[in-house]
Scaffold this motif. Structure first.
Motif, PDB file in Angstrom:
ATOM      1  N   GLY A 117      90.233 -37.588  10.185  1.00  0.00           N
ATOM      2  CA  GLY A 117      89.261 -36.495  10.261  1.00  0.00           C
ATOM      3  C   GLY A 117      88.197 -36.605   9.195  1.00  0.00           C
ATOM      4  N   THR A 118      87.967 -37.823   8.711  1.00  0.00           N
ATOM      5  CA  THR A 118      87.023 -38.035   7.613  1.00  0.00           C
ATOM      6  C   THR A 118      85.907 -38.984   8.038  1.00  0.00           C
ATOM      7  N   VAL A 119      84.841 -38.997   7.263  1.00  0.00           N
ATOM      8  CA  VAL A 119      83.736 -39.923   7.457  1.00  0.00           C
ATOM      9  C   VAL A 119      83.277 -40.392   6.082  1.00  0.00           C
ATOM     10  N   LEU A 120      82.870 -41.646   5.998  1.00  0.00           N
ATOM     11  CA  LEU A 120      82.463 -42.212   4.715  1.00  0.00           C
ATOM     12  C   LEU A 120      81.072 -41.723   4.314  1.00  0.00           C
ATOM     13  N   THR A 121      80.854 -41.631   3.020  1.00  0.00           N
ATOM     14  CA  THR A 121      79.541 -41.315   2.464  1.00  0.00           C
ATOM     15  C   THR A 121      79.194 -42.363   1.413  1.00  0.00           C
ATOM     16  N   LEU A 122      77.907 -42.474   1.133  1.00  0.00           N
ATOM     17  CA  LEU A 122      77.442 -43.379   0.077  1.00  0.00           C
ATOM     18  C   LEU A 122      76.441 -42.643  -0.784  1.00  0.00           C
TER      19      LEU A 122
END
Length: 355
Positions: free
Chosen positions: A317-322
């Motif tokens: 249920g997560t998404v990567l960020t930068l």
């Protein structure tokens, strides 16, 4: 669900991980696939590639992925899994049940989804509706996702535009022409602005700043009067005149318009008002193609490893960020998929040359 809204499964054992790439192809996708496959295999698990994005999960189109198969692909453009702009929620009564059934019948423990706002938006809905175990990886050549300061694929696309414009410059110089180059950029001008600055464009038009034809013509005229007999103008496809909509060719499965034609409108205005021979070049899908740059290969590899790590930790249920150079994760919800407009500080720097 955890307090953060993230699904965390605690079962142990090797995992079978599905992987799909959706939306427009993007340099660096194969580096993500390679990194995920290697990391999952090192942990004793296996990866199953889902072909052609969400369409492949709806239809059960799978292919095994092994480290040996994907190892040579890091420098390849596009995606070995194929892609599509299929939207399962366009026909939810048929497509969503098929998608869920194929996920279960394939024996998948989790799914990594690599895509832009539309592809990840579907993932967010599946998480919300069915708690499907998903981790998202953002990608876009337009660099227009709030999730990432810079997206893999963007650096490659900028370099392609720069190389193309440098080639066009020789024709512009030889024939004393104005070359209007239309780039991608549906709602933001990151690509046009960065490429324009890099090639020393005489003028740049972006969606965030309404087109001011009098200022454009005056700027080009001053340069011609100063002795410069050619000019390069970059315009993002989503640039628009004040109080006008962008030029629309058609709409896709997500209801987004496919833009194009603003370059011709601008070129016509220049030709008519400046009385200078003007040509339009639409770079189109050239900007998506070709081998990824070193920057994009490294960033995409890091993103793939980070996504696999979240899967192995069963943090779904997560998404990567930068942010800067730091990769982190946040809950994958529709609210985090906002569009990020061009930072106008960059445009103001570029505009210093529009004298």
């Amino acid at each position: 669900m955890s307090e953060s809204g993230v699904t965390t499964r605690r079962e142990g054992g090797p995992m079978k991980v599905g992987l799909l790439t959706g939306g427009g192809d993007c340099p660096g996708l194969n580096a993500v696939i390679r990194a995920v496959t290697r990391r999952v295999a090192d942990a004793g698990g296996s990866c199953l590639g889902i072909q052609e994005g969400w369409r492949g999960l709806i239809r059960g189109m799978f292919r095994p992925l092994t480290p040996e198969d994907v190892d040579p692909t890091i420098g390849m453009g596009g995606t070995i899994l194929g892609s599509s702009r299929t939207n399962p929620y366009k026909s939810p009564d048929a497509d969503v049940p098929n998608l869920r059934r194929n996920f279960a019948e394939a024996g998948l423990d989790a799914l990594i989804v690599v895509g832009g706002d539309d592809t990840l938006g579907v993932a967010a809905r599946l998480i919300n509706d069915f708690e499907l175990p998903i981790v998202g990886v953002p990608k876009t050549i337009d660099n227009d996702l709030e999730l990432a300061d810079f997206s893999f694929g963007f650096d490659t696309a900028v370099n392609v535009v720069v190389e193309s414009v440098e080639r066009l410059r020789t024709t512009a110089e030889s024939h004393r022409r104005v070359m209007v180059v239309e780039t991608m950029g549906r709602s933001t001008g990151w690509l046009a602005c960065f490429a324009g600055m890099a090639v020393g464009a005489d003028y740049i038009l972006v969606p965030e700043v309404p087109i001011e034809v009098p200022h454009l013509i005056a700027s080009l005229r001053r340069k011609r009067e100063a002795g410069k007999n050619h000019a390069i103008v970059l315009v993002a496809e989503g640039a628009r005149y004040p109080d006008a909509s962008p030029a629309v060719l058609e709409s896709d499965a997500f209801g987004h318009p496919r833009l194009g034609g603003v370059g011709s409108l601008v070129a016509h205005a220049i030709d008519r008002q400046l009385r200078a021979e003007t040509r339009t070049v639409v770079l189109g899908h050239l900007q998506r193609g070709g081998a990824p740059t070193v920057h994009d290969r490294v960033l995409a590899t890091r993103m793939g490893l980070a996504a696999a790590e979240l899967i192995l930790r069963r943090r779904f249920g997560t998404v990567l960020t930068l942010r800067g150079s730091q990769i982190a994760d946040v809950p994958l919800e529709s609210s985090v998929l906002a569009t990020r407009s061009l930072d106008l500080a960059y445009y103001q720097d570029a505009a210093a040359f529009f004298y």
